[in-house]
Design a protein around this motif. Structure first.
Motif, PDB file in Angstrom:
ATOM      1  N   ALA A 129      51.899  32.070  52.968  1.00 37.64           N
ATOM      2  CA  ALA A 129      50.501  32.130  52.546  1.00 37.64           C
ATOM      3  C   ALA A 129      50.082  33.537  52.148  1.00 37.64           C
ATOM      4  O   ALA A 129      50.511  34.527  52.737  1.00 37.64           O
ATOM      5  CB  ALA A 129      49.602  31.624  53.673  1.00 37.64           C
ATOM      6  N   ASP A 130      49.236  33.610  51.128  1.00 34.54           N
ATOM      7  CA  ASP A 130      48.637  34.869  50.682  1.00 34.54           C
ATOM      8  C   ASP A 130      47.208  34.581  50.251  1.00 34.54           C
ATOM      9  O   ASP A 130      46.954  34.105  49.151  1.00 34.54           O
ATOM     10  CB  ASP A 130      49.440  35.473  49.530  1.00 34.54           C
ATOM     11  CG  ASP A 130      48.785  36.734  48.964  1.00 34.54           C
ATOM     12  OD1 ASP A 130      47.868  37.269  49.619  1.00 34.54           O
ATOM     13  OD2 ASP A 130      49.194  37.179  47.870  1.00 34.54           O
ATOM     14  N   ALA A 131      46.259  34.878  51.129  1.00 34.71           N
ATOM     15  CA  ALA A 131      44.858  34.568  50.861  1.00 34.71           C
ATOM     16  C   ALA A 131      44.293  35.388  49.710  1.00 34.71           C
ATOM     17  O   ALA A 131      43.288  35.016  49.106  1.00 34.71           O
ATOM     18  CB  ALA A 131      44.024  34.808  52.119  1.00 34.71           C
ATOM     19  N   GLY A 132      44.949  36.518  49.373  1.00 37.69           N
ATOM     20  CA  GLY A 132      44.431  37.385  48.326  1.00 37.69           C
ATOM     21  C   GLY A 132      45.048  37.158  46.960  1.00 37.69           C
ATOM     22  O   GLY A 132      44.839  37.952  46.050  1.00 37.69           O
ATOM     23  N   GLU A 133      45.781  36.080  46.790  1.00 37.19           N
ATOM     24  CA  GLU A 133      46.506  35.837  45.541  1.00 37.19           C
ATOM     25  C   GLU A 133      45.565  35.471  44.395  1.00 37.19           C
ATOM     26  O   GLU A 133      44.425  35.085  44.599  1.00 37.19           O
ATOM     27  CB  GLU A 133      47.512  34.705  45.746  1.00 37.19           C
ATOM     28  CG  GLU A 133      46.846  33.372  46.033  1.00 37.19           C
ATOM     29  CD  GLU A 133      47.860  32.264  46.288  1.00 37.19           C
ATOM     30  OE1 GLU A 133      48.894  32.268  45.624  1.00 37.19           O
ATOM     31  OE2 GLU A 133      47.595  31.391  47.143  1.00 37.19           O
ATOM     32  N   SER A 134      46.091  35.591  43.170  1.00 31.26           N
ATOM     33  CA  SER A 134      45.363  35.168  41.984  1.00 31.26           C
ATOM     34  C   SER A 134      46.370  34.667  40.965  1.00 31.26           C
ATOM     35  O   SER A 134      47.579  34.809  41.141  1.00 31.26           O
ATOM     36  CB  SER A 134      44.550  36.330  41.398  1.00 31.26           C
ATOM     37  OG  SER A 134      45.396  37.233  40.712  1.00 31.26           O
ATOM     38  N   LEU A 135      45.882  34.080  39.884  1.00 31.56           N
ATOM     39  CA  LEU A 135      46.758  33.615  38.815  1.00 31.56           C
ATOM     40  C   LEU A 135      47.096  34.725  37.819  1.00 31.56           C
ATOM     41  O   LEU A 135      47.925  34.520  36.933  1.00 31.56           O
ATOM     42  CB  LEU A 135      46.100  32.445  38.071  1.00 31.56           C
ATOM     43  CG  LEU A 135      45.950  31.140  38.846  1.00 31.56           C
ATOM     44  CD1 LEU A 135      45.166  30.129  38.023  1.00 31.56           C
ATOM     45  CD2 LEU A 135      47.314  30.571  39.227  1.00 31.56           C
ATOM     46  N   ASN A 136      46.462  35.866  37.961  1.00 29.77           N
ATOM     47  CA  ASN A 136      46.689  36.974  37.043  1.00 29.77           C
ATOM     48  C   ASN A 136      48.076  37.580  37.268  1.00 29.77           C
ATOM     49  O   ASN A 136      48.346  38.141  38.327  1.00 29.77           O
ATOM     50  CB  ASN A 136      45.611  38.041  37.255  1.00 29.77           C
ATOM     51  CG  ASN A 136      45.799  39.236  36.343  1.00 29.77           C
ATOM     52  OD1 ASN A 136      46.539  39.193  35.369  1.00 29.77           O
ATOM     53  ND2 ASN A 136      45.107  40.324  36.672  1.00 29.77           N
ATOM     54  N   PRO A 137      48.989  37.497  36.287  1.00 32.55           N
ATOM     55  CA  PRO A 137      50.333  38.039  36.480  1.00 32.55           C
ATOM     56  C   PRO A 137      50.397  39.550  36.328  1.00 32.55           C
ATOM     57  O   PRO A 137      51.470  40.135  36.461  1.00 32.55           O
ATOM     58  CB  PRO A 137      51.130  37.358  35.362  1.00 32.55           C
ATOM     59  CG  PRO A 137      50.142  37.209  34.254  1.00 32.55           C
ATOM     60  CD  PRO A 137      48.824  36.915  34.937  1.00 32.55           C
ATOM     61  N   TYR A 138      49.250  40.173  36.054  1.00 33.25           N
ATOM     62  CA  TYR A 138      49.227  41.606  35.810  1.00 33.25           C
ATOM     63  C   TYR A 138      48.612  42.412  36.954  1.00 33.25           C
ATOM     64  O   TYR A 138      48.325  43.598  36.783  1.00 33.25           O
ATOM     65  CB  TYR A 138      48.429  41.890  34.531  1.00 33.25           C
ATOM     66  CG  TYR A 138      49.012  41.302  33.274  1.00 33.25           C
ATOM     67  CD1 TYR A 138      50.384  41.295  33.045  1.00 33.25           C
ATOM     68  CD2 TYR A 138      48.183  40.765  32.293  1.00 33.25           C
ATOM     69  CE1 TYR A 138      50.920  40.768  31.882  1.00 33.25           C
ATOM     70  CE2 TYR A 138      48.702  40.244  31.116  1.00 33.25           C
ATOM     71  CZ  TYR A 138      50.072  40.242  30.918  1.00 33.25           C
ATOM     72  OH  TYR A 138      50.607  39.726  29.760  1.00 33.25           O
ATOM     73  N   VAL A 139      48.381  41.799  38.105  1.00 30.20           N
ATOM     74  CA  VAL A 139      47.739  42.528  39.204  1.00 30.20           C
ATOM     75  C   VAL A 139      48.616  43.686  39.672  1.00 30.20           C
ATOM     76  O   VAL A 139      49.834  43.703  39.474  1.00 30.20           O
ATOM     77  CB  VAL A 139      47.423  41.593  40.400  1.00 30.20           C
ATOM     78  CG1 VAL A 139      46.373  40.593  40.021  1.00 30.20           C
ATOM     79  CG2 VAL A 139      48.691  40.902  40.897  1.00 30.20           C
ATOM     80  N   GLY A 140      47.987  44.650  40.334  1.00 28.29           N
ATOM     81  CA  GLY A 140      48.699  45.854  40.740  1.00 28.29           C
ATOM     82  C   GLY A 140      49.784  45.636  41.760  1.00 28.29           C
ATOM     83  O   GLY A 140      50.809  46.301  41.727  1.00 28.29           O
ATOM     84  N   SER A 141      49.577  44.735  42.692  1.00 23.76           N
ATOM     85  CA  SER A 141      50.594  44.447  43.704  1.00 23.76           C
ATOM     86  C   SER A 141      50.690  42.936  43.862  1.00 23.76           C
ATOM     87  O   SER A 141      49.690  42.273  44.162  1.00 23.76           O
ATOM     88  CB  SER A 141      50.230  45.085  45.050  1.00 23.76           C
ATOM     89  OG  SER A 141      50.237  46.498  44.958  1.00 23.76           O
ATOM     90  N   GLN A 142      51.888  42.400  43.656  1.00 22.24           N
ATOM     91  CA  GLN A 142      52.067  40.962  43.708  1.00 22.24           C
ATOM     92  C   GLN A 142      52.885  40.562  44.926  1.00 22.24           C
ATOM     93  O   GLN A 142      53.912  41.174  45.233  1.00 22.24           O
ATOM     94  CB  GLN A 142      52.776  40.465  42.443  1.00 22.24           C
ATOM     95  CG  GLN A 142      51.961  40.659  41.191  1.00 22.24           C
ATOM     96  CD  GLN A 142      52.542  39.902  40.010  1.00 22.24           C
ATOM     97  OE1 GLN A 142      52.994  38.780  40.142  1.00 22.24           O
ATOM     98  NE2 GLN A 142      52.532  40.532  38.855  1.00 22.24           N
ATOM     99  N   SER A 143      52.442  39.526  45.600  1.00 21.79           N
ATOM    100  CA  SER A 143      53.196  38.970  46.717  1.00 21.79           C
ATOM    101  C   SER A 143      54.268  38.033  46.170  1.00 21.79           C
ATOM    102  O   SER A 143      54.243  37.638  45.007  1.00 21.79           O
ATOM    103  CB  SER A 143      52.257  38.201  47.651  1.00 21.79           C
ATOM    104  OG  SER A 143      51.686  37.089  46.970  1.00 21.79           O
TER     105      SER A 143
END
Length: 500
Positions: A41-55
Motif C-alpha cells: 500500500a501507498d496512500a500517497g500514490e498518484s497516476l502521474n508517471p512524472y512525480v518526483g519520487s515513485q513507490s
C-alpha cells in the motif's frame, strides 16, 4: 467480497490462513479473465508517471499504462518500443529518433513526434522535479524539435553514448501532449479503469494497442499494509499473485493449494544508504567501518532465505563486462573498531529508516543492527510510512534503498551529485570524472571505466550493498505465462499471461 474458511470461526481467520486452512480458489472473483495482484500500500500514490519520487506500486502501474522510446526485455537488454531507431552525429552530442508508425494512445489519438517533444520537455523541466530528470540532464531543452511526424531531434550539452539504454527507464514514459500530470494518457497495453489511492486500481486491456495485445481482460492491483497480509490474501483466494512477500513467506507458501513461486534471479539489490552530507557518515572511515561489520552470508541466508548472492558494496557490472578484481569484503570487527576510533566514533549510535515496502527491507536493517552490535555500534530501525520516507528523501542520515536498474542508469540516477535519486548526497570528484568519460565513450571502451568506478564505490561509496537478491513472486496455479525478469519486475511483462 471476502471469503472465509469453513473450518474455523471468523475470529480465527488469520490463524486459519497461516495453518493452511483456506477456501477453494475462485477464478471469477475479480471478473472474467482478470488478474488480481496484491501490492504494498501507498496512500500517497498518484497516476502521474512524472512525480518526483515513485513507490514500487506506482512504477508497476506505470509500466502497464505507459511506454518509453525503448524498454528492457526480461534479460535486461534494451529493445525498441515507441522508437524504432536512434542515430547520432559524430561526437554523440545530437541524436535523431525515428518513431514507430501506427501507434495510438489509449483514448484513440495518434502518437506523433509532437507528443515525444512535449514529454521530453516536461521531463527535462527542473520545475517539475520529475524523478526521471536525473537521467536526461544532458539534454539541451532548447534543442528538442520535431523534424516531421515520426522524427525527433535532440541536442545534448555533452557527448552521451548510451542514449538508447537510458530511454528504457520506467521513469521516462511518453504521454499525450497536454494530458500530464492531471490525467496522463499513455500508449501502453492497458488503460485506467478505476483508481482509489492506497486501496486498489484496475487497468483494462487496450484493444487498440500497437504491439502484442494482452490476453487478460484486466489487471486489478489490490493494496495491503504488509507482506504477510499479501500472503494471506493469496491463500484465501482474494488475489492470484502476491507481488511482495519475503523469501521466508514465499517458501512457506509453496505447494499449499498448488501455489507456485516465480523466481527472478538477477541484479536486484537492497542497500543501506549513508548520507554523506551529515556527520558521522561524511567521514569515509565511518562508512568503511560499517561495511566491515556486515555478515553478508547471514544476510543472504536469513534475510533472503538463500535466494540471493553476496555483493561487495558496488552495483552490478553491466554485461558483457567482467566484474572488477576487487577482494570480497568480509567481516572484520577489529578493523572496524580501529576505523571508528580514528574517526572519534567509539560510541556510535544511529537509526536506519525504511518504509519496509519491499520484502527484506526491514529485515536487512535488523540483521545489520545485530552485526553492528558486535562492535558496540547501536543501530535502531525506524519504520515510517512511504509518503513520509519520500517527502524527506535526501535528509535521512541512514536509510534502506533498492536498485532494480542496470549500472548506467543507476549511475545517472543515484550516484552522481544533485540527482533526485541520490539520497546519500554523495559527490566524489574522481567518480564523477570517470562517469563523464564512461558516458562519452563507445561501448567497447566502457568496461575498464566501469570497473574503476566500482573500485571507488567499494572504497568510499555511500552504500552498504551486501547482496543481490532474487525477486520471488508466489502465484495461484491458475496463472500461466509469467516470465522471470533479471531486473526483478516480472509484472511488467503481462501480455502473455492468462488466468484460468
Amino acid at each position: 467480497m471476502s471469503r472465509r474458511p469453513r473450518c474455523l470461526p471468523t475470529l480465527l481467520l488469520a490463524a486459519a490462513l497461516l495453518a493452511g486452512c483456506s477456501p477453494p480458489y475462485d477464478a471469477t472473483a475479480g471478473g472474467a479473465n482478470t488478474l488480481r495482484v496484491s501490492v504494498s500500500a501507498d496512500a500517497g500514490e498518484s497516476l502521474n508517471p512524472y512525480v518526483g519520487s515513485q513507490s514500487p506500486i506506482q512504477e508497476l502501474r506505470s509500466s502497464l499504462l505507459f511506454e518509453g522510446l525503448t524498454a528492457l526485455d526480461p534479460a535486461g537488454k534494451a529493445e525498441w518500443r515507441l522508437a524504432t531507431g536512434m542515430t547520432s552525429n559524430a561526437d554523440r552530442t545530437q541524436w535523431t529518433i525515428t518513431l514507430r508508425p501506427g501507434v495510438k494512445f489509449t483514448d484513440g489519438a495518434e502518437f506523433t513526434s509532437a507528443d515525444v517533444v512535449s514529454s521530453i520537455k516536461y521531463l527535462r523541466d527542473p520545475g517539475h522535479a520529475t524523478q526521471g530528470l536525473a537521467l536526461i540532464q544532458m539534454i539541451d531543452p532548447g534543442s528538442i524539435q520535431a523534424v516531421d511526424k515520426l522524427t525527433v531531434r535532440v541536442g545534448l550539452s555533452e557527448p552521451f553514448s548510451p542514449f538508447k539504454e537510458i530511454w528504457a527507464s520506467v521513469l521516462l514514459p511518453m504521454t499525450k501532449t497536454g494530458s500530464a500530470p492531471a490525467k496522463p494518457i499513455g500508449t501502453g497495453p492497458f488503460a485506467v479503469k478505476s483508481f482509489a489511492p492506497g486501496r486498489e486500481s484496475t487497468v483494462e486491456r487496450f484493444d487498440g494497442y500497437w504491439g502484442e495485445k494482452p490476453r487478460l481482460d484486466a489487471v486489478q492491483l489490490i493494496e495491503y499494509p504488509s507482506q504477510q497480509a499479501q500472503a494471506n490474501a493469496l491463500l484465501s483466494g482474494r488475489v492470484d499473485i502476491a507481488s511482495n512477500t519475503t523469501p521466508t513467506i514465499a517458501k512457506s507458501l509453496v505447494g499449499r493449494d498448488g501455489i507456485q513461486v516465480l523466481d527472478s534471479k538477477g541484479n536486484f539489490s537492497l542497500r543501506i544508504g549513508l548520507n554523506t552530507a551529515v556527520a558521522p557518515f561524511s567521514d569515509v572511515r565511518v562508512r568503511q567501518a560499517l561495511r566491515l561489520l556486515v555478515d553478508r552470508q547471514q544476510i543472504v541466508s536469513n534475510v533472503f532465505s538463500g535466494y540471493g548472492r553476496i555483493a561487495n558494496d558496488y552495483e552490478t557490472t553491466a554485461p558483457p563486462c567482467a566484474a572488477p578484481d576487487i577482494p570480497q569484503r568480509a567481516p572484520d570487527i577489529a578493523a572496524a573498531k580501529r576505523l571508528l576510533a580514528e574517526a572519534g566514533q567509539t560510541d556510535l549510535s544511529f537509526a536506519i529508516t525504511t518504509d519496509g515496502l519491499l520484502p527484506g527491507m526491514s529485515e536487512l536493517a535488523q540483521v545489520f543492527a545485530q552485526n553492528a552490535a558486535q562492535a558496540g555500534v547501536k543501530v535502531s530501525v525506524n519504520v515510517v510510512p512511504t509518503p513520509e520516507l519520500l517527502a524527506k528523501w535526501g535528509k535521512w542520515p541512514a536509510f534502506v534503498d533498492y536498485n532494480p536498474v542496470p549500472y548506467l542508469p543507476s549511475v545517472l540516477g543515484s550516484l552522481l551529485p544533485d540527482r533526485i535519486g541520490n539520497g546519500s548526497n554523495w559527490n566524489d570528484p574522481a567518480f564523477v570524472k570517470l562517469a563523464g568519460k564512461l558516458f562519452s565513450s563507445p561501448e567497447q571502451d566502457q568496461c575498464p571505466l566501469m570497473n574503476r568506478m566500482h573500485e571507488i564505490e567499494h572504497t568510499s561509496g555511500p552504500n552498504i550493498t551486501p547482496a543481490f537478491s532474487d525477486v520471488l513472486m508466489p502465484h495461484r496455479p491458475a496463472v500461466h505465462g509469467l516470465v522471470p525478469d533479471v531486473n526483478g519486475r516480472p509484472l511488467s511483462f503481462l501480455t502473455g499471461v492468462t488466468v484460468g
